[in-house]
Design an enzyme around this catalytic site. Structure first.
Site, PDB file in Angstrom:
ATOM      1  N   SER A 141       0.822  -1.205   0.000  1.00 15.35           N
ATOM      2  CA  SER A 141       0.000   0.000   0.000  1.00 15.35           C
ATOM      3  C   SER A 141       0.861   1.262   0.000  1.00 15.35           C
ATOM      4  O   SER A 141       1.908   1.321   0.647  1.00 15.35           O
ATOM      5  CB  SER A 141      -0.891  -0.023   1.240  1.00 15.35           C
ATOM      6  OG  SER A 141      -1.191   1.273   1.671  1.00 15.35           O
ATOM      7  N   VAL A 191       3.393   0.601   3.051  1.00 15.66           N
ATOM      8  CA  VAL A 191       3.468  -0.706   3.698  1.00 15.66           C
ATOM      9  C   VAL A 191       3.961  -1.724   2.677  1.00 15.66           C
ATOM     10  O   VAL A 191       3.486  -1.745   1.537  1.00 15.66           O
ATOM     11  CB  VAL A 191       2.098  -1.126   4.264  1.00 15.66           C
ATOM     12  CG1 VAL A 191       2.179  -2.494   4.922  1.00 15.66           C
ATOM     13  CG2 VAL A 191       1.584  -0.090   5.268  1.00 15.66           C
ATOM     14  N   GLU A 204       3.419  -8.363  12.216  1.00 13.70           N
ATOM     15  CA  GLU A 204       2.843  -9.542  11.584  1.00 13.70           C
ATOM     16  C   GLU A 204       2.169  -9.152  10.272  1.00 13.70           C
ATOM     17  O   GLU A 204       1.504  -8.122  10.191  1.00 13.70           O
ATOM     18  CB  GLU A 204       1.800 -10.115  12.550  1.00 13.70           C
ATOM     19  CG  GLU A 204       1.016 -11.296  12.038  1.00 13.70           C
ATOM     20  CD  GLU A 204      -0.177 -11.636  12.957  1.00 13.70           C
ATOM     21  OE1 GLU A 204      -0.927 -12.547  12.608  1.00 13.70           O
ATOM     22  OE2 GLU A 204      -0.332 -10.979  14.009  1.00 13.70           O
ATOM     23  N   ASP A 214      -9.445   5.968  14.957  1.00 18.01           N
ATOM     24  CA  ASP A 214      -9.662   6.078  13.501  1.00 18.01           C
ATOM     25  C   ASP A 214     -10.274   4.771  13.001  1.00 18.01           C
ATOM     26  O   ASP A 214      -9.929   4.266  11.939  1.00 18.01           O
ATOM     27  CB  ASP A 214      -8.344   6.367  12.784  1.00 18.01           C
ATOM     28  CG  ASP A 214      -8.547   6.802  11.326  1.00 18.01           C
ATOM     29  OD1 ASP A 214      -9.672   7.211  10.974  1.00 18.01           O
ATOM     30  OD2 ASP A 214      -7.585   6.716  10.533  1.00 18.01           O
ATOM     31  N   ASP A 217      -3.598   0.265  11.838  1.00 13.60           N
ATOM     32  CA  ASP A 217      -3.443   1.719  11.783  1.00 13.60           C
ATOM     33  C   ASP A 217      -3.727   2.367  13.139  1.00 13.60           C
ATOM     34  O   ASP A 217      -4.655   3.169  13.277  1.00 13.60           O
ATOM     35  CB  ASP A 217      -4.400   2.262  10.703  1.00 13.60           C
ATOM     36  CG  ASP A 217      -3.880   3.556  10.090  1.00 13.60           C
ATOM     37  OD1 ASP A 217      -2.791   3.999  10.484  1.00 13.60           O
ATOM     38  OD2 ASP A 217      -4.579   4.111   9.226  1.00 13.60           O
TER      39      ASP A 217
HETATM   40  N1  LIG Z   1       0.075  -5.930   9.019  1.00 13.69           N
HETATM   41  C1  LIG Z   1      -0.409  -5.796   7.779  1.00 13.69           C
HETATM   42  N2  LIG Z   1      -0.574  -6.890   6.987  1.00 13.69           N
HETATM   43  C2  LIG Z   1      -1.061  -6.755   5.730  1.00 13.69           C
HETATM   44  N3  LIG Z   1      -1.411  -5.565   5.183  1.00 13.69           N
HETATM   45  C3  LIG Z   1      -1.272  -4.457   5.926  1.00 13.69           C
HETATM   46  C4  LIG Z   1      -0.765  -4.507   7.258  1.00 13.69           C
HETATM   47  N4  LIG Z   1      -0.739  -3.259   7.756  1.00 13.69           N
HETATM   48  C5  LIG Z   1      -1.197  -2.466   6.781  1.00 13.69           C
HETATM   49  N5  LIG Z   1      -1.522  -3.158   5.676  1.00 13.69           N
HETATM   50  C6  LIG Z   1      -2.045  -2.626   4.407  1.00 13.69           C
HETATM   51  O1  LIG Z   1      -1.547  -1.317   4.214  1.00 13.69           O
HETATM   52  C7  LIG Z   1      -2.616  -0.380   4.182  1.00 13.69           C
HETATM   53  C8  LIG Z   1      -2.211   0.907   4.895  1.00 13.69           C
HETATM   54  O2  LIG Z   1      -1.922   0.634   6.243  1.00 13.69           O
HETATM   55  P1  LIG Z   1      -2.309   1.653   7.400  1.00 13.69           P
HETATM   56  O3  LIG Z   1      -3.775   1.922   7.341  1.00 13.69           O
HETATM   57  O4  LIG Z   1      -1.739   1.140   8.648  1.00 13.69           O
HETATM   58  O5  LIG Z   1      -1.480   2.922   6.961  1.00 13.69           O
HETATM   59  P2  LIG Z   1      -1.909   4.436   6.723  1.00 13.69           P
HETATM   60  O6  LIG Z   1      -0.750   5.253   7.052  1.00 13.69           O
HETATM   61  O7  LIG Z   1      -3.194   4.762   7.380  1.00 13.69           O
HETATM   62  O8  LIG Z   1      -2.156   4.470   5.203  1.00 13.69           O
HETATM   63  P3  LIG Z   1      -3.477   5.035   4.539  1.00 13.69           P
HETATM   64  O9  LIG Z   1      -3.313   6.521   4.554  1.00 13.69           O
HETATM   65  O10 LIG Z   1      -3.433   4.407   3.174  1.00 13.69           O
HETATM   66  O11 LIG Z   1      -4.639   4.548   5.384  1.00 13.69           O
HETATM   67  C9  LIG Z   1      -3.788  -1.073   4.800  1.00 13.69           C
HETATM   68  O12 LIG Z   1      -5.003  -0.628   4.282  1.00 13.69           O
HETATM   69  C10 LIG Z   1      -3.548  -2.530   4.429  1.00 13.69           C
HETATM   70  O13 LIG Z   1      -4.029  -2.779   3.132  1.00 13.69           O
HETATM   71 MG   LIG Z   2      -5.249   3.446   7.224  1.00 12.34          MG
END
Ligand SMILES: Nc1ncnc2c1ncn2[C@@H]1O[C@H](COP(=O)(O)OP(=O)(O)OP(=O)(O)O)[C@@H](O)[C@H]1O
Ligand SMILES: [Mg+2]
Length: 260
Positions: free
Chosen positions: A64, A71, A153, A197, A214
């Site tokens: 992502s 990520v 994980e 959130d 997140d």
């Molecule tokens: N531990 C994990 N395992 C698999 N996929 C993950 C994991 N953590 C995050 N992701 C993927 O990465 C994406 C973004 O992660 P996260 O929501 O933690 O970051 P963010 O900084 O909020 O990014 P965004 O602004 O895109 O929401 C998630 O929607 C998911 O698809």
């Molecule tokens: Mg997010």
């Protein structure tokens, strides 16, 4: 001496190859810019540190690309999957971060320096992951934290990362909703935490099991915004499950949570 006997130069070359192969997959110039930014010299050194500490062996592929960071799936030396979250140090949402960190006694006296704030933010997310888990809430298990990077994980299968709740048709919506409400309750009463959130975007579906992600902005109950964020989290859950015809009584849930 690095654990695997690979020196920095060799690591850089190995990494360059991986990075180039992703970049050719991405035609969009914005994406390329992101990649160059994510894998600048500083980040490369930080990844090297995770590598030489034996935490990860390879950065596998990007899962992502978000506003605050990226990520990736990573591989351990014995071929297991992990997730690597890298926060961008030039993030545009720095001001918002300050708001969430300022009221947290765990991070008293944090400077207003942007870079330091990002480092604090990622250690906040890391510690929140641990705290949620201790409270009995399903989140990715926290593995390591180094400056602007979190290793946790990986949620997903060999072929694909777990989808967000919003992009799947739930088989048992009321079961999932109930589980999420139990998690919010546990976080509050056992962990003294509010996610802050919570929405269909920040819940991954590991098969039929919801996993909260997140958690950087999650706050302790004594944070001045905690109660307001709890209202919003419960409101979001109730709103989302309406599309499945479920009618969650927001006031009753909130009362139930705050009773403890
Ligand atoms: N531990 C994990 N395992 C698999 N996929 C993950 C994991 N953590 C995050 N992701 C993927 O990465 C994406 C973004 O992660 P996260 O929501 O933690 O970051 P963010 O900084 O909020 O990014 P965004 O602004 O895109 O929401 C998630 O929607 C998911 O698809
Ligand atoms: Mg997010």
């Amino acid at each position: 001496m690095p654990r695997s006997g690979v020196g920095l130069k060799e690591f850089e070359r190995k990494f360059e190859r991986e990075r180039d192969s992703w970049r050719t997959l991405r035609k969009d110039s914005d994406d390329r810019k992101t990649y160059d930014e994510v894998f600048d010299k500083d980040n490369l050194m930080r990844i090297y540190k995770l590598f030489s500490d034996g935490v990860i062996d390879q950065v596998d592929f990007p899962i992502s690309t978000g506003k605050e960071g990226n990520v990736f799936r990573a591989l351990t030396r014995d071929g297991k999957y992990l997730a690597l979250k890298i926060f961008r140090t030039s993030t545009a949402t720095f001001k918002d971060m300050a708001k969430y960190v300022a009221g947290d006694p765990r991070f008293k006296g944090i400077s207003r320096n942007r870079k330091k704030m990002i480092m604090t933010w990622s250690s906040k997310e890391f510690r929140n992951l641990q705290r949620f888990a201790e409270a009995g809430v399903r989140v990715p298990k926290a593995v390591a934290c180094h400056q602007n990077m979190i290793v946790m994980e990986y949620i997903g299968t060999d072929s694909s990362p777990a989808p967000m709740m919003r992009s799947v048709q739930l088989k048992d919506p009321s079961g999932v909703a109930e589980k999420l409400l139990v998690y919010v309750r546990r976080a509050y009463s056992e962990g003294g935490l509010v996610h802050g959130d919570l929405s269909e975007f920040n819940v991954l579906m590991d098969g039929d099991e919801p996993v909260l992600i997140d958690v950087g902005q999650s706050v302790l109950l004594r944070h001045p915004m905690a109660e307001e964020l709890l209202d919003r989290d419960i409101g979001n859950i109730a709103r989302y499950f309406r599309k499945y015809g479920l009618n969650i009584d927001i006031e009753r849930e909130l009362k139930e949570i705050r009773k403890r």
